[in-house]
Design an enzyme around this catalytic site. Structure first.
Site, PDB file in Angstrom:
ATOM      1  CE  LYS A 194      -3.686  -2.293   2.626  1.00 27.32           C
ATOM      2  NZ  LYS A 194      -4.740  -2.495   1.646  1.00 27.32           N
ATOM      3  CG  HIS A 252      -2.415  -7.205   7.385  1.00 25.93           C
ATOM      4  ND1 HIS A 252      -1.490  -7.644   6.475  1.00 25.93           N
ATOM      5  CD2 HIS A 252      -3.562  -7.872   7.095  1.00 25.93           C
ATOM      6  CE1 HIS A 252      -2.052  -8.536   5.673  1.00 25.93           C
ATOM      7  NE2 HIS A 252      -3.311  -8.691   6.031  1.00 25.93           N
TER       8      HIS A 252
HETATM    9  C1  BG6 Z   1      -6.302 -10.182   4.796  1.00 29.36           C
HETATM   10  C2  BG6 Z   1      -7.159 -10.825   5.850  1.00 29.36           C
HETATM   11  O1  BG6 Z   1      -4.958 -10.534   4.975  1.00 29.36           O
HETATM   12  O2  BG6 Z   1      -6.430  -8.766   4.894  1.00 29.36           O
HETATM   13  C3  BG6 Z   1      -8.602 -10.420   5.655  1.00 29.36           C
HETATM   14  O3  BG6 Z   1      -7.036 -12.235   5.756  1.00 29.36           O
HETATM   15  C4  BG6 Z   1      -8.739  -8.931   5.646  1.00 29.36           C
HETATM   16  O4  BG6 Z   1      -9.437 -10.981   6.669  1.00 29.36           O
HETATM   17  C5  BG6 Z   1      -7.750  -8.298   4.661  1.00 29.36           C
HETATM   18  O5  BG6 Z   1     -10.057  -8.608   5.255  1.00 29.36           O
HETATM   19  C6  BG6 Z   1      -7.729  -6.803   4.827  1.00 29.36           C
HETATM   20  O6  BG6 Z   1      -6.992  -6.255   3.763  1.00 29.36           O
HETATM   21  P1  BG6 Z   1      -7.324  -4.792   3.224  1.00 29.36           P
HETATM   22  O7  BG6 Z   1      -6.278  -4.535   2.196  1.00 29.36           O
HETATM   23  O8  BG6 Z   1      -8.722  -4.841   2.693  1.00 29.36           O
HETATM   24  O9  BG6 Z   1      -7.218  -3.906   4.427  1.00 29.36           O
END
Ligand code: BG6
Length: 524
Positions: A194, A252
């Site tokens: 991102k 994340h």
């Molecule tokens: C994924 C998770 O890694 O990331 C999901 O497994 C989640 O559950 C997603 O919805 C979120 O990604 P983003 O880019 O939509 O924030």
């Protein structure tokens, strides 16, 4: 981050996608490759081989992708680019554990290499269920497909989840390392693709006005939120085994945390940056069982409504047990024991079916040492707050106090906003372009090293242990469309703080309005 690639065009290579008939290929990988090709960043000597158990031929695989990609790509696919792509897409049908299938794959790679002059370079994308990561890499090794000879490279991209706890992550690292060198393993976390996440480093380390304030002397606390409005959609059976903590935190959220808290690296070389990120993870104060009970909050959504539309509770989602105790929300307070951050709490939260979709990092600065405006109508002068908006609207905003025009001294909270889209124009990226290209260029900066993955799991392992020993009681404990369980609010209230109210105007009428009541200061 190697910014000195002399050639922005990726090296010639073959990309093999395991699990090529799954969602990731059509939703993200092929659209990202098309975007790279459109931006002239993909080598002309490139080819894709899809590998999966489904009954496709090269012809039918090409045809299916041609139909599916326009549905999923955020950019309009240029027909000339697609025609170029289509003739370099191949399919091998096979079982992920069958040595014969890997012999066929090796043959196909050789043929494609000759046909498209891909220079003997290859990378394998494991877009498969985690239980296949090790078996596939083992088969690749046995088929001699991971050997790097005569200047040719071979790399493997591993999707998340990388293990489901510390022990399984260590074991997976061990198994991969029996076949691959660490510099051949690219553990992907799409958050690092991102733009705004990468921009955290640029923002911090290319602006001289930021870094002097970025420490315990000026920062009161940091909040990191990754809120989703979606539920578990069709991923109930996976999510039941994962939960919000495993799914979002060691990967994340910890990416956002380490980017925010890391020390300046001495260069943007991959290992310099990753060493500094790893140091942050090592400095997180270990959570004792008592800490888990007081500093961690878990939740599960019940029925509710998102934007006025009724939404089912988690336990009614497909493939979810009617008495499931899986958490869909987690909030936590962490402390980083180092010179820069000692005593500055980092509050993290993530959840599904929350009120608004928003991922953001909020740095709350300390109050001014002397409250000069104590005798104005301002009761509690707001503190400065820097918000890094990761999604959906990428940008940065800084709030500060300003005098509300008028004869009486009143202060309002105003914002200075930078919006990525307004400034740079809309970016139609899937988030995978950068990561795929970096892998082809041999730049692992934005990928996880073995020790970082293990350090992340190490932080949350005590939580997994305590939660396993003491299953949640009282789930569901927040309605869909809310901001999670009340305990998440209390986590901050106990410390005299509050989560930034996302998506709501933060006007205190006593402060932010002029005498006739009209709004003079607004926050995002
Ligand atoms: C994924 C998770 O890694 O990331 C999901 O497994 C989640 O559950 C997603 O919805 C979120 O990604 P983003 O880019 O939509 O924030």
């Amino acid at each position: 981050m190697n910014h000195t690639h002399t050639n922005p065009i990726a090296a010639p290579c073959v990309m093999v996608i395991f699990g090529a008939t799954g969602d990731l290929t059509k939703r993200k990988l092929v659209p990202a490759l098309c975007n790279l090709a459109a931006d002239n960043l993909l080598s002309k000597q490139f080819a894709i081989i899809g590998f999966a158990g489904n009954d496709f031929t090269t012809e039918s695989f090409r045809k299916t992708l041609a139909e599916e990609i326009p549905k999923y790509s955020s950019t309009k696919i240029n027909p000339a680019i697609w025609a170029w792509f289509a003739e370099r897409i191949y399919y091998v049908k096979g079982d992920f554990q069958d040595p014969e299938a890997f012999k066929r794959l090796a043959q196909q790679i050789n043929d494609v290499d000759k046909e498209h002059n891909t220079g003997g370079n290859r990378f394998f994308y494991l877009a498969v269920a985690p239980r296949f990561f090790s078996p596939i890499v083992k088969q690749l090794g046995q088929a001699s497909l991971t050997k790097e000879e005569n200047g040719h490279w071979a790399r493997v991209i591993v999707e998340k989840p990388f293990g489901h706890d510390l022990q399984s992550a260590r074991q997976l690292n061990e198994e991969l390392k029996q076949v691959l060198a660490e510099n051949q393993i690219y553990r992907i976390d799409h958050y690092l693709g991102k733009e705004t996440v990468q921009n955290v480093l640029v923002f911090r380390f290319s602006n001289n006005i930021i870094e002097p304030l970025w420490n315990r002397n000026y920062v009161d606390h940091v909040q990191i939120t990754a809120a989703e409005t979606v539920g578990v959609e069709h991923r109930g059976s996976f999510y039941e085994t994962a939960g919000a903590l495993r799914d979002m935190v060691p990967n994340h959220l910890f990416q956002l945390l380490t980017m925010t808290a890391m020390e300046p690296p001495i260069s943007f070389d991959a290992d310099e940056v990753r060493n500094k990120q790893a140091e942050v993870l090592h400095a997180i104060q270990p959570l004792s069982p008592e800490d888990v009970l007081t500093c961690m909050v878990r939740g599960q959504y019940g029925p509710g409504a998102i934007d006025g539309t009724p939404a089912d509770g988690y336990r009614s989602e497909p493939d979810v047990a009617p008495d499931s105790n899986t958490e869909t929300f987690v909030a936590m307070k962490l402390q980083i024991d180092n010179w820069r951050w000692a005593g500055v709490p980092f509050y993290l939260r993530t959840g599904k079916r929350l009120k608004h979709r928003a991922t953001e990092i909020v740095v709350h600065f300390r109050r001014t040492p002397f409250v000069l405006f104590r005798n104005t109508t301002v009761k509690n002068l707001e503190t400065n707050r820097l918000v890094i908006h990761i999604q959906p609207n990428e940008g940065i905003s800084l709030s500060f106090g300003a005098k509300v025009p008028g004869a009486v001294m009143k202060l309002g909270l105003v914002n200075m906003d930078f919006d990525y889209c307004t400034y740079f124009g809309a970016e139609h990226s899937t988030g995978y372009e950068r990561l795929l290209r970096d892998c082809m260029a041999g730049d692992p900066t934005l990928f996880q090293r073995a020790d970082m993955v293990e350090a992340g799991w190490n932080v949350i392992q005590p939580v997994l242990d305590v939660w396993h020993a003491l299953p949640a009681r009282g789930f569901p404990n927040y309605p869909a469309g809310s901001w999670g369980p009340v305990e998440a609010e209390e986590l901050l209230v106990r410390d005299g703080r509050a989560w930034r109210p996302i998506g709501e105007e933060e006007i205190d009428h006593d402060r932010g309005c002029s005498d006739d009541g009209s709004k003079t200061a607004a926050a995002r």
